[in-house]
Design an enzyme around this catalytic site. Structure first.
Site, PDB file in Angstrom:
ATOM      1  N   TYR A  73      41.008  39.135  38.925  1.00 51.27           N
ATOM      2  CA  TYR A  73      39.957  39.737  39.758  1.00 51.27           C
ATOM      3  C   TYR A  73      40.620  40.712  40.717  1.00 51.27           C
ATOM      4  CZ  TYR A  73      36.054  40.322  42.999  1.00 51.27           C
ATOM      5  OH  TYR A  73      35.063  40.861  43.796  1.00 51.27           O
TER       6      TYR A  73
ATOM      7  N   ASP B  55      48.734  43.532  42.141  1.00 55.53           N
ATOM      8  CA  ASP B  55      47.640  43.248  43.080  1.00 55.53           C
ATOM      9  C   ASP B  55      48.083  42.039  43.907  1.00 55.53           C
ATOM     10  OD1 ASP B  55      44.037  42.623  42.833  1.00 55.53           O
ATOM     11  OD2 ASP B  55      45.480  42.322  44.450  1.00 55.53           O
TER      12      ASP B  55
ATOM     13  N   LYS C  58      43.504  40.982  52.704  1.00 57.92           N
ATOM     14  CA  LYS C  58      43.468  39.648  53.292  1.00 57.92           C
ATOM     15  C   LYS C  58      44.453  39.496  54.463  1.00 57.92           C
ATOM     16  CE  LYS C  58      41.757  37.819  48.917  1.00 57.92           C
ATOM     17  NZ  LYS C  58      40.400  37.289  49.157  1.00 57.92           N
TER      18      LYS C  58
HETATM   19  P1  KE4 Z   1      37.930  42.391  48.664  1.00 53.89           P
HETATM   20  O1  KE4 Z   1      37.243  43.668  48.209  1.00 53.89           O
HETATM   21  O2  KE4 Z   1      37.043  41.162  48.493  1.00 53.89           O
HETATM   22  O3  KE4 Z   1      38.511  42.514  50.080  1.00 53.89           O
HETATM   23  O4  KE4 Z   1      39.210  42.167  47.731  1.00 53.89           O
HETATM   24  C1  KE4 Z   1      39.023  42.091  46.343  1.00 53.89           C
HETATM   25  C2  KE4 Z   1      40.179  41.315  45.721  1.00 53.89           C
HETATM   26  C3  KE4 Z   1      41.164  42.021  45.061  1.00 53.89           C
HETATM   27  N1  KE4 Z   1      42.222  41.389  44.502  1.00 53.89           N
HETATM   28  C4  KE4 Z   1      42.350  40.038  44.585  1.00 53.89           C
HETATM   29  C5  KE4 Z   1      43.540  39.383  43.948  1.00 53.89           C
HETATM   30  C6  KE4 Z   1      41.370  39.264  45.251  1.00 53.89           C
HETATM   31  O5  KE4 Z   1      41.492  37.914  45.303  1.00 53.89           O
HETATM   32  C7  KE4 Z   1      40.263  39.911  45.833  1.00 53.89           C
HETATM   33  C8  KE4 Z   1      39.150  39.150  46.537  1.00 53.89           C
HETATM   34  N2  KE4 Z   1      39.202  37.721  46.406  1.00 53.89           N
HETATM   35  C9  KE4 Z   1      37.937  37.035  46.468  1.00 53.89           C
HETATM   36  C10 KE4 Z   1      38.130  35.545  46.260  1.00 53.89           C
HETATM   37  N3  KE4 Z   1      39.060  35.198  45.295  1.00 53.89           N
HETATM   38  C11 KE4 Z   1      37.262  37.283  47.782  1.00 53.89           C
HETATM   39  C12 KE4 Z   1      36.146  36.322  48.106  1.00 53.89           C
HETATM   40  C13 KE4 Z   1      34.798  36.938  47.849  1.00 53.89           C
HETATM   41  O6  KE4 Z   1      34.646  37.658  46.835  1.00 53.89           O
HETATM   42  O7  KE4 Z   1      33.894  36.654  48.667  1.00 53.89           O
END
Ligand code: KE4
Length: 436
Positions: A150, A245, A273
């Protein structure tokens, strides 16, 4: 702590009902809706250290950490004071501030592969921009990702995606044009032969491989020995860029993330994060010759009204400075190891099929008797049992990720007493889950 401690969730329930008429599904991000585990999502009122309190004043030991950012614990006094002081001077100017340089210096020091870094406001923006940059730099269109990986919700990467799409069984999203999805190739994680086949099927077409160097969005899945090294060699040989990533792993599994821990150097790195310390920050960076393709130096356009926001930069700087203290990662390692080993023992005592993956202070316990090494093996987990366990823990004051396919996190604020309390709750929770 085997007794039920959550007195009532009436106010969360009332607010969630009202939220249905305001926000799609009552949330601003899907996994928060508890659809994978059922029940009433908790509205959180406040947090401090390793604890969060919901609007019904129930206290929880928190292993969600806002999906990763809060590695220093909630409302750390130093971080809060720094944000307050910055806010008193203004919240956003649309101009560059010293705070951006302060954070950039820390990022560059922790990630020697980054000559130049660009701050954005989310992880999605970071990966979306890095992929556009890789396509421009290589003059190629295809990207290769991994099933269950993801990388945010940009069109290019909502193909066989992990996290929410995996949780809800929708790895591909409607609304992503076929023309866009066709440019994305997805193969099983940890499968070097599949990567080789993809390169052979698309010779000279793959701009970049984007990988979570430790997967966190199918639950935690570590790279098999040699996987990252071979991926680095193959991308170099094929003229494709390697994008790590590190939005979860950056500053999490080492100060310099997976590239420090596994000693594999990508061409581009995406961060998020922890780098924002709980405020909205994403970042992408890498070799100067690549990053200088980004506007205004080069032709690849990317911009953002609140990019480099001074409050977010300040939260990031004050958080990362805490991580630079000696012994921080040893402390996280010790606590997380105690927790995950203890959970495994409790599951075994209850006769529950359970296998945990952990790298540093990120972990996932799968309700499965099979080792989880990729998306297919992760999906074999018993999600009904996970849901039962999740609620049994929540009722006993322990807040885990509301999905089997997410990561849990230990912070600097967690104590041995928190771990002991968590393991006591787990004894009862596994017994209940075993009845599923
Ligand atoms: P954001 O756009 O949510 O800040 O980041 C996307 C992203 C990109 N790459 C990795 C490895 C990530 O884990 C994420 C976002 N993680 C999710 C949960 N695994 C965020 C929680 C959510 O979607 O509410």
């Amino acid at each position: 702590m085997t007794e039920i401690v959550t007195a009532s969730t009436a106010r969360s329930a009332a607010l969630f009902a009202e939220a249905q008429g305001l926000l799609p599904g009552g949330v601003d991000s899907p996994v928060r809706a508890f659809r994978a585990v059922g029940g009433t999502p908790r509205f959180i009122a406040r947090a401090r250290g390793a604890a969060v309190w919901d609007v019904d004043d129930n206290r929880y030991i928190d292993y969600l950490a806002s999906w990763g950012p809060l590695i220093a614990g909630h409302a750390h006094p130093g971080v809060v004071a720094a944000i307050q002081e910055a806010a008193a001077r203004g919240t956003s100017y649309g101009a560059t501030t010293e705070a951006e340089l302060d954070l950039a210096r820390i990022v560059k020091q922790a990630f020697p592969s980054i000559d130049l870094v660009r701050f954005v406001s989310s992880g999605t923006e970071a990966t979306m921009s890095a992929l556009r940059l890789a396509r421009a730099f290589t003059r190629r269109d295809k990207i290769l990702k991994f099933d269950g990986g993801y990388h945010g919700h940009a069109d290019d990467v909502l193909v066989q995606a992990g996290s929410g799409p995996l949780t809800f069984g929708q790895p591909d999203s409607p609304g992503v044009p076929a023309a866009s999805a066709s440019q994305t190739v997805s193969v099983p994680y940890n499968d070097l032969a599949a990567i080789r086949d993809a390169f052979q099927a698309h010779p000279g077409e793959i701009a970049a491989v984007i990988v979570e160097p430790v997967a966190g969005n199918m639950g935690v899945v570590p790279p098999q020995p040699g996987f990252l090294e071979h991926l680095r060699a193959m991308t170099r040989e094929q003229g494709s860029l390697l994008i790590f990533d590190e939005i979860i792993t950056g500053f999490r599994i080492a100060l310099g993330g997976a590239q420090e821990r596994f000693r594999v150097t990508p061409d581009l790195t995406c961060l998020g994060k922890i780098v924002g310390g709980g405020l909205p920050v994403g970042a992408y960076g890498g070799r100067r010759e690549i990053m200088e393709q980004i506007s205004p130096v080069g032709p690849v356009y990317q911009a953002g009204t609140l990019s480099g926001n001074p409050l977010a930069m300040t939260a990031g700087v004050s958080t990362l400075r805490l991580l630079g203290e000696p012994g921080v990662y040893d402390h996280l390692e010790r606590l997380a190891a105690r927790l995950v080993d203890g959970l495994g023992s409790a599951a075994q005592a209850a006769g529950v099929a359970y296998t945990a993956n952990r790298v540093g202070s990120m972990f996932t316990g799968f309700f499965s008797d099979a080792t989880v090494t990729d998306y297919a093996s992760a999906k074999r987990a018993n999600t009904r049992r996970y849901a039962r366990f999740f609620h049994a823990m929540l009722e006993r004051g322990v807040y885990l990720a509301p999905s089997q396919f997410e990561a849990g996190f230990v912070s600097l604020a967690h104590t041995d007493a928190d771990i002991d309390a968590t393991l006591t709750a787990a004894e009862a929770a596994f017994a209940l889950a075993s009845r599923e």
